[in-house]
Motif scaffolding. Structure first.
Motif, PDB file in Angstrom:
ATOM      1  N   GLU A 126       0.791  -1.302  -0.064  1.00 53.27           N
ATOM      2  CA  GLU A 126       0.253  -0.101  -0.134  1.00 53.27           C
ATOM      3  C   GLU A 126       0.385   1.310   0.181  1.00 53.27           C
ATOM      4  O   GLU A 126       1.311   1.360   1.632  1.00 53.27           O
ATOM      5  CB  GLU A 126      -0.785  -0.400   1.307  1.00 53.27           C
ATOM      6  N   ARG A 127       1.015   1.839  -1.054  1.00 51.79           N
ATOM      7  CA  ARG A 127       1.974   3.127  -1.386  1.00 51.79           C
ATOM      8  C   ARG A 127       1.145   4.212  -0.403  1.00 51.79           C
ATOM      9  O   ARG A 127      -0.526   4.137  -0.103  1.00 51.79           O
ATOM     10  CB  ARG A 127       1.585   3.745  -2.715  1.00 51.79           C
ATOM     11  N   LEU A 128       1.877   4.903   0.275  1.00 51.63           N
ATOM     12  CA  LEU A 128       1.239   6.316   0.938  1.00 51.63           C
ATOM     13  C   LEU A 128       1.106   7.076  -0.054  1.00 51.63           C
ATOM     14  O   LEU A 128       1.172   7.502  -1.195  1.00 51.63           O
ATOM     15  CB  LEU A 128       2.633   6.936   1.458  1.00 51.63           C
ATOM     16  N   LYS A 129      -0.506   7.618  -0.242  1.00 56.95           N
ATOM     17  CA  LYS A 129      -1.386   8.801  -0.799  1.00 56.95           C
ATOM     18  C   LYS A 129      -0.810   9.919  -0.567  1.00 56.95           C
ATOM     19  O   LYS A 129      -2.471  10.067   0.763  1.00 56.95           O
ATOM     20  CB  LYS A 129      -2.312   7.969  -1.886  1.00 56.95           C
ATOM     21  N   VAL A 130      -1.173  10.641  -0.818  1.00 53.83           N
ATOM     22  CA  VAL A 130      -0.892  12.403  -0.523  1.00 53.83           C
ATOM     23  C   VAL A 130      -1.941  12.800  -1.447  1.00 53.83           C
ATOM     24  O   VAL A 130      -1.474  12.892  -2.120  1.00 53.83           O
ATOM     25  CB  VAL A 130       0.215  13.354  -0.555  1.00 53.83           C
ATOM     26  N   LEU A 163       4.851  13.429   4.089  1.00 52.87           N
ATOM     27  CA  LEU A 163       5.945  13.432   2.934  1.00 52.87           C
ATOM     28  C   LEU A 163       7.187  13.845   3.401  1.00 52.87           C
ATOM     29  O   LEU A 163       7.710  13.521   2.864  1.00 52.87           O
ATOM     30  CB  LEU A 163       4.101  13.527   2.126  1.00 52.87           C
ATOM     31  N   ARG A 164       7.365  15.758   4.196  1.00 50.39           N
ATOM     32  CA  ARG A 164       8.265  16.184   4.185  1.00 50.39           C
ATOM     33  C   ARG A 164       8.939  15.767   4.986  1.00 50.39           C
ATOM     34  O   ARG A 164       9.774  15.679   5.212  1.00 50.39           O
ATOM     35  CB  ARG A 164       7.497  17.491   4.406  1.00 50.39           C
ATOM     36  N   ALA A 165       8.312  14.593   6.614  1.00 51.12           N
ATOM     37  CA  ALA A 165       9.248  13.602   6.805  1.00 51.12           C
ATOM     38  C   ALA A 165       9.760  13.070   6.306  1.00 51.12           C
ATOM     39  O   ALA A 165      11.343  12.806   7.010  1.00 51.12           O
ATOM     40  CB  ALA A 165       8.580  13.580   7.876  1.00 51.12           C
ATOM     41  N   ALA A 184      13.289  13.868   3.952  1.00 47.58           N
ATOM     42  CA  ALA A 184      14.264  14.643   5.469  1.00 47.58           C
ATOM     43  C   ALA A 184      14.473  13.681   5.813  1.00 47.58           C
ATOM     44  O   ALA A 184      15.802  14.257   5.859  1.00 47.58           O
ATOM     45  CB  ALA A 184      13.251  15.455   6.379  1.00 47.58           C
ATOM     46  N   THR A 185      13.962  12.338   5.928  1.00 48.85           N
ATOM     47  CA  THR A 185      15.030  11.640   6.522  1.00 48.85           C
ATOM     48  C   THR A 185      15.361  10.590   5.320  1.00 48.85           C
ATOM     49  O   THR A 185      15.588   9.410   4.914  1.00 48.85           O
ATOM     50  CB  THR A 185      15.054  11.125   7.547  1.00 48.85           C
ATOM     51  N   ASP A 186      15.379  10.615   3.534  1.00 46.90           N
ATOM     52  CA  ASP A 186      15.354  10.195   2.348  1.00 46.90           C
ATOM     53  C   ASP A 186      14.941   9.133   2.806  1.00 46.90           C
ATOM     54  O   ASP A 186      15.674   8.304   1.913  1.00 46.90           O
ATOM     55  CB  ASP A 186      17.157   9.810   2.848  1.00 46.90           C
ATOM     56  N   ALA A 187      13.819   8.533   3.002  1.00 46.80           N
ATOM     57  CA  ALA A 187      13.122   7.543   3.490  1.00 46.80           C
ATOM     58  C   ALA A 187      12.423   7.537   1.796  1.00 46.80           C
ATOM     59  O   ALA A 187      11.152   6.330   1.923  1.00 46.80           O
ATOM     60  CB  ALA A 187      12.581   7.410   4.249  1.00 46.80           C
ATOM     61  N   VAL A 188      11.934   8.655   1.220  1.00 48.81           N
ATOM     62  CA  VAL A 188      11.255   8.072  -0.242  1.00 48.81           C
ATOM     63  C   VAL A 188      11.718   7.415  -0.888  1.00 48.81           C
ATOM     64  O   VAL A 188      12.841   7.875  -1.560  1.00 48.81           O
ATOM     65  CB  VAL A 188      10.932   9.592  -0.488  1.00 48.81           C
ATOM     66  N   VAL A 189      11.704   6.381  -1.132  1.00 46.52           N
ATOM     67  CA  VAL A 189      12.384   5.529  -2.493  1.00 46.52           C
ATOM     68  C   VAL A 189      11.773   5.804  -4.043  1.00 46.52           C
ATOM     69  O   VAL A 189      12.727   5.712  -4.946  1.00 46.52           O
ATOM     70  CB  VAL A 189      11.553   3.600  -2.570  1.00 46.52           C
ATOM     71  N   TYR A 190      10.702   6.234  -3.948  1.00 46.81           N
ATOM     72  CA  TYR A 190       9.779   6.927  -5.118  1.00 46.81           C
ATOM     73  C   TYR A 190       8.572   7.054  -5.340  1.00 46.81           C
ATOM     74  O   TYR A 190       8.076   7.198  -4.414  1.00 46.81           O
ATOM     75  CB  TYR A 190       9.656   5.620  -6.104  1.00 46.81           C
ATOM     76  N   ILE A 206       6.549   5.618  -2.369  1.00 46.22           N
ATOM     77  CA  ILE A 206       7.359   3.921  -2.494  1.00 46.22           C
ATOM     78  C   ILE A 206       7.945   4.558  -0.655  1.00 46.22           C
ATOM     79  O   ILE A 206       8.824   5.178  -0.924  1.00 46.22           O
ATOM     80  CB  ILE A 206       7.275   3.273  -2.963  1.00 46.22           C
ATOM     81  N   ASP A 207       8.181   4.410   0.009  1.00 43.37           N
ATOM     82  CA  ASP A 207       8.398   4.954   1.188  1.00 43.37           C
ATOM     83  C   ASP A 207       9.167   3.617   1.945  1.00 43.37           C
ATOM     84  O   ASP A 207       8.708   2.897   1.882  1.00 43.37           O
ATOM     85  CB  ASP A 207       7.936   5.629   1.825  1.00 43.37           C
TER      86      ASP A 207
END
Length: 189
Positions: free
Chosen positions: A35-39, A55-57, A60-66, A77-78
Protein backbone atom coordinates in the motif's frame (compact mmCIF):
# COMPACT_ATOMS: atom_id res chain seq x y z
CA UNK A 1 20.12 -17.10 3.57
CA UNK A 2 17.49 -16.38 0.92
CA UNK A 3 17.13 -12.73 -0.12
CA UNK A 4 13.78 -11.18 0.57
CA UNK A 5 11.60 -11.37 -2.53
CA UNK A 6 9.22 -8.77 -3.91
CA UNK A 7 7.11 -8.44 -7.04
CA UNK A 8 6.70 -5.33 -9.17
CA UNK A 9 3.66 -5.27 -11.44
CA UNK A 10 4.00 -2.62 -14.15
CA UNK A 11 1.31 -1.69 -16.61
CA UNK A 12 -1.28 0.84 -17.66
CA UNK A 13 -4.51 1.46 -15.75
CA UNK A 14 -6.88 -1.52 -15.85
CA UNK A 15 -4.18 -3.90 -17.09
CA UNK A 16 -4.98 -6.16 -14.15
CA UNK A 17 -2.55 -5.20 -11.41
CA UNK A 18 -5.22 -5.42 -8.68
CA UNK A 19 -6.79 -8.55 -10.14
CA UNK A 20 -3.47 -10.38 -10.53
CA UNK A 21 -2.47 -9.33 -7.00
CA UNK A 22 -5.75 -10.76 -5.68
CA UNK A 23 -5.03 -14.01 -7.54
CA UNK A 24 -1.53 -14.10 -6.02
CA UNK A 25 -2.91 -13.64 -2.49
CA UNK A 26 -5.44 -16.41 -3.13
CA UNK A 27 -2.63 -18.66 -4.33
CA UNK A 28 -0.40 -17.96 -1.30
CA UNK A 29 -1.13 -15.88 1.76
CA UNK A 30 2.48 -14.65 1.84
CA UNK A 31 1.73 -12.28 -1.05
CA UNK A 32 0.35 -8.90 -0.10
CA UNK A 33 -0.25 -5.71 -2.04
CA UNK A 34 2.11 -2.96 -1.00
CA UNK A 35 0.00 0.00 0.00
CA UNK A 36 1.71 3.13 -1.25
CA UNK A 37 1.33 6.30 0.76
CA UNK A 38 -1.17 8.50 -1.06
CA UNK A 39 -1.22 12.22 -0.42
CA UNK A 40 -4.40 13.67 -1.84
CA UNK A 41 -7.98 12.57 -2.22
CA UNK A 42 -10.13 10.01 -3.99
CA UNK A 43 -9.90 6.25 -3.77
CA UNK A 44 -8.34 5.10 -0.50
CA UNK A 45 -8.59 1.34 -0.93
CA UNK A 46 -5.12 -0.11 -1.49
CA UNK A 47 -3.36 2.96 -0.12
CA UNK A 48 -2.14 4.34 3.18
CA UNK A 49 -3.62 7.83 3.12
CA UNK A 50 -1.13 10.44 4.22
CA UNK A 51 -0.56 14.13 4.56
CA UNK A 52 1.83 16.62 2.99
CA UNK A 53 3.53 16.82 6.41
CA UNK A 54 4.16 13.06 6.43
CA UNK A 55 5.62 13.28 2.95
CA UNK A 56 7.93 16.13 3.99
CA UNK A 57 9.10 14.10 7.02
CA UNK A 58 9.90 11.10 4.79
CA UNK A 59 11.74 13.34 2.34
CA UNK A 60 13.74 14.91 5.19
CA UNK A 61 15.06 11.47 6.20
CA UNK A 62 15.66 10.23 2.62
CA UNK A 63 13.02 7.56 3.21
CA UNK A 64 11.21 8.16 -0.11
CA UNK A 65 12.26 5.45 -2.55
CA UNK A 66 10.00 6.79 -5.32
CA UNK A 67 7.18 9.30 -5.64
CA UNK A 68 5.03 10.33 -8.58
CA UNK A 69 2.03 12.52 -9.16
CA UNK A 70 -1.04 11.51 -11.14
CA UNK A 71 -4.76 12.25 -10.95
CA UNK A 72 -3.98 15.24 -8.71
CA UNK A 73 -2.40 13.06 -6.00
CA UNK A 74 1.12 12.09 -4.94
CA UNK A 75 1.88 8.37 -4.62
CA UNK A 76 4.87 7.38 -2.50
CA UNK A 77 6.90 4.19 -2.10
CA UNK A 78 8.68 4.65 1.21
CA UNK A 79 11.39 2.58 2.91
CA UNK A 80 9.53 2.29 6.25
CA UNK A 81 6.44 1.02 4.43
CA UNK A 82 8.52 -1.50 2.49
CA UNK A 83 10.18 -2.68 5.71
CA UNK A 84 6.75 -3.45 7.16
CA UNK A 85 5.59 -5.13 3.94
CA UNK A 86 8.65 -7.40 3.74
CA UNK A 87 8.26 -8.34 7.41
CA UNK A 88 4.74 -9.54 6.54
CA UNK A 89 5.72 -11.58 3.45
CA UNK A 90 6.17 -10.92 -0.26
CA UNK A 91 5.04 -7.41 -1.21
CA UNK A 92 3.48 -6.80 -4.61
CA UNK A 93 4.16 -3.23 -5.74
CA UNK A 94 2.06 -1.63 -8.50
CA UNK A 95 3.82 0.83 -10.79
CA UNK A 96 3.08 2.62 -14.04
CA UNK A 97 6.47 4.25 -14.63
CA UNK A 98 9.77 2.62 -15.66
CA UNK A 99 11.59 5.27 -13.59
CA UNK A 100 9.68 3.96 -10.57
CA UNK A 101 10.83 0.42 -11.26
CA UNK A 102 14.44 1.54 -11.54
CA UNK A 103 14.18 3.64 -8.37
CA UNK A 104 12.74 0.70 -6.44
CA UNK A 105 15.15 -1.93 -7.77
CA UNK A 106 18.16 0.34 -7.20
CA UNK A 107 16.91 2.01 -4.01
CA UNK A 108 15.65 -0.87 -1.89
CA UNK A 109 17.66 -4.07 -1.50
CA UNK A 110 15.57 -7.13 -2.37
CA UNK A 111 15.23 -9.73 -5.09
CA UNK A 112 12.64 -7.95 -7.23
CA UNK A 113 10.72 -9.85 -9.90
CA UNK A 114 9.55 -7.34 -12.50
CA UNK A 115 6.40 -8.21 -14.44
CA UNK A 116 4.88 -6.33 -17.37
CA UNK A 117 1.08 -6.65 -17.45
CA UNK A 118 -0.32 -5.34 -20.69
CA UNK A 119 -3.65 -4.86 -22.41
CA UNK A 120 -4.73 -2.79 -25.42
CA UNK A 121 -6.11 0.72 -24.95
CA UNK A 122 -9.66 -0.37 -25.82
CA UNK A 123 -9.49 -3.05 -23.09
CA UNK A 124 -8.44 -0.40 -20.57
CA UNK A 125 -11.44 1.69 -21.68
CA UNK A 126 -13.84 -1.26 -21.34
CA UNK A 127 -12.48 -2.36 -17.96
CA UNK A 128 -12.42 1.19 -16.58
CA UNK A 129 -16.01 1.82 -17.62
CA UNK A 130 -17.04 -1.64 -16.41
CA UNK A 131 -15.71 -1.03 -12.92
CA UNK A 132 -17.43 2.34 -12.73
CA UNK A 133 -14.40 4.64 -12.84
CA UNK A 134 -15.46 8.27 -12.99
CA UNK A 135 -12.14 9.24 -14.57
CA UNK A 136 -11.86 6.88 -17.56
CA UNK A 137 -10.57 9.71 -19.75
CA UNK A 138 -7.69 10.33 -17.32
CA UNK A 139 -6.98 6.60 -17.22
CA UNK A 140 -6.80 6.49 -21.01
CA UNK A 141 -4.35 9.38 -20.89
CA UNK A 142 -2.34 7.37 -18.36
CA UNK A 143 -2.50 4.35 -20.71
CA UNK A 144 -0.98 6.52 -23.46
CA UNK A 145 1.69 7.80 -21.04
CA UNK A 146 2.53 4.19 -20.11
CA UNK A 147 2.86 3.28 -23.80
CA UNK A 148 5.17 6.29 -24.31
CA UNK A 149 7.14 5.26 -21.21
CA UNK A 150 7.65 1.77 -22.64
CA UNK A 151 8.65 3.16 -26.02
CA UNK A 152 11.14 5.50 -24.33
CA UNK A 153 12.80 2.55 -22.53
CA UNK A 154 13.20 -0.12 -25.23
CA UNK A 155 16.01 -1.83 -23.30
CA UNK A 156 13.92 -2.42 -20.18
CA UNK A 157 14.23 -6.07 -19.19
CA UNK A 158 11.15 -7.86 -17.88
CA UNK A 159 11.32 -11.06 -15.87
CA UNK A 160 7.87 -11.91 -17.23
CA UNK A 161 5.39 -10.34 -19.66
CA UNK A 162 1.68 -11.18 -19.46
CA UNK A 163 -1.02 -10.17 -21.93
CA UNK A 164 -3.95 -9.83 -19.52
CA UNK A 165 -6.44 -9.89 -22.37
CA UNK A 166 -5.28 -13.41 -23.25
CA UNK A 167 -4.31 -14.80 -19.81
CA UNK A 168 -6.51 -15.23 -16.77
CA UNK A 169 -5.42 -13.59 -13.51
CA UNK A 170 -4.99 -17.07 -12.02
CA UNK A 171 -2.67 -18.13 -14.86
CA UNK A 172 -0.65 -14.94 -14.44
CA UNK A 173 -0.42 -15.54 -10.68
CA UNK A 174 0.80 -19.11 -11.19
CA UNK A 175 3.46 -17.93 -13.65
CA UNK A 176 4.68 -15.27 -11.22
CA UNK A 177 4.66 -17.66 -8.27
CA UNK A 178 6.60 -20.28 -10.27
CA UNK A 179 9.16 -17.66 -11.31
CA UNK A 180 9.70 -16.58 -7.68
CA UNK A 181 10.12 -20.22 -6.60
CA UNK A 182 12.72 -20.75 -9.35
CA UNK A 183 14.60 -17.61 -8.34
CA UNK A 184 14.57 -18.62 -4.66
CA UNK A 185 15.86 -22.08 -5.62
CA UNK A 186 18.64 -20.58 -7.72
CA UNK A 187 19.61 -18.25 -4.86
CA UNK A 188 20.00 -21.16 -2.42
CA UNK A 189 21.83 -23.45 -4.88
Amino acid sequence: MTAKQGVILYGPPAAGKDTVTNALTELRSTYTQFERLKVGSGKSTGYRMGTAEQLRALEATDAVVYANSRYGNTYVIDAPGLDVAFAAGVPVVHLGQVDGIRALVNGYAADWTVVLLWCPREVTAQRSAGRGDSDTTARLSAWAATREDLDAHPNMVWDLTVDTQASSPQDAARLIDRLLAQRAGAATA
